[in-house]
Enzyme design. Structure first.
Site, PDB file in Angstrom:
ATOM      1  N   CYS A  35       0.803  -1.220   0.000  1.00  0.00           N
ATOM      2  CA  CYS A  35       0.000   0.000   0.000  1.00  0.00           C
ATOM      3  C   CYS A  35       0.837   1.271   0.000  1.00  0.00           C
ATOM      4  O   CYS A  35       0.299   2.353  -0.136  1.00  0.00           O
ATOM      5  CB  CYS A  35      -0.907   0.008   1.229  1.00  0.00           C
ATOM      6  SG  CYS A  35       0.058  -0.020   2.735  1.00  0.00           S
ATOM      7  N   CYS A 104      -1.054  -4.984   7.307  1.00  0.00           N
ATOM      8  CA  CYS A 104      -0.781  -3.755   8.061  1.00  0.00           C
ATOM      9  C   CYS A 104      -0.035  -4.089   9.351  1.00  0.00           C
ATOM     10  O   CYS A 104       0.827  -3.317   9.787  1.00  0.00           O
ATOM     11  CB  CYS A 104      -2.075  -3.035   8.390  1.00  0.00           C
ATOM     12  SG  CYS A 104      -3.184  -2.889   6.984  1.00  0.00           S
TER      13      CYS A 104
END
Ligand code: FES
Length: 125
Positions: A35, A104
């Site tokens: 990302c 994440c």
């Protein structure tokens, strides 16, 4: 079921240990290939114990919650214990993350590992 656990929301809204340690002796910065988010981790290690830890992130809510939880988990711990911290353990401590948000939590694990590596390199000098 809510997408995010209460713990995730709590750590996202009130992240622990955000900031910079000016005299840190281990600093790690990593980027998430998926990302593009970035995380920086500061460690203050004395006598092989993580006395203080802070982080800064340019990342999503799950990355903030993961780093916040991860810093809580390693604070006060010996370096050897911090090295064993996995993103899975962080996600479990947060009562889970959605599958597509697991990457994440990897950011938190990698930032800590990178800061510990930096600490070791400085020790060798
Ligand atoms: Fe980038 Fe979560 S989407 S770290």
């Amino acid at each position: 079921m809510a997408l995010y656990s209460e713990k995730v929301m709590d750590h996202f809204r009130n992240p622990r240990n955000v900031g910079v340690i000016e005299d840190a002796n281990g600093i790690g910065e990593v980027g998430n290939a998926k990302c593009g988010d970035i995380m920086k981790m500061y460690l203050k290690i004395e006598d092989d114990i993580i006395k203080d830890v802070k982080f800064e992130t340019f990342g999503c809510g799950s990355a903030i919650a993961s780093s916040s939880m991860a810093t809580e988990m390693i604070k006060g711990q010996p370096v050897a214990e911090a090295e064993k911290l996995t993103n899975k353990a962080v996600a479990e401590a947060l009562d889970g993350l959605p599958d597509y948000k697991m990457h994440c939590s990897v950011l938190a694990e990698e930032a800590i590992k990178s800061a510990l590596e930096d600490y070791r390199k400085r020790q060798e000098k």
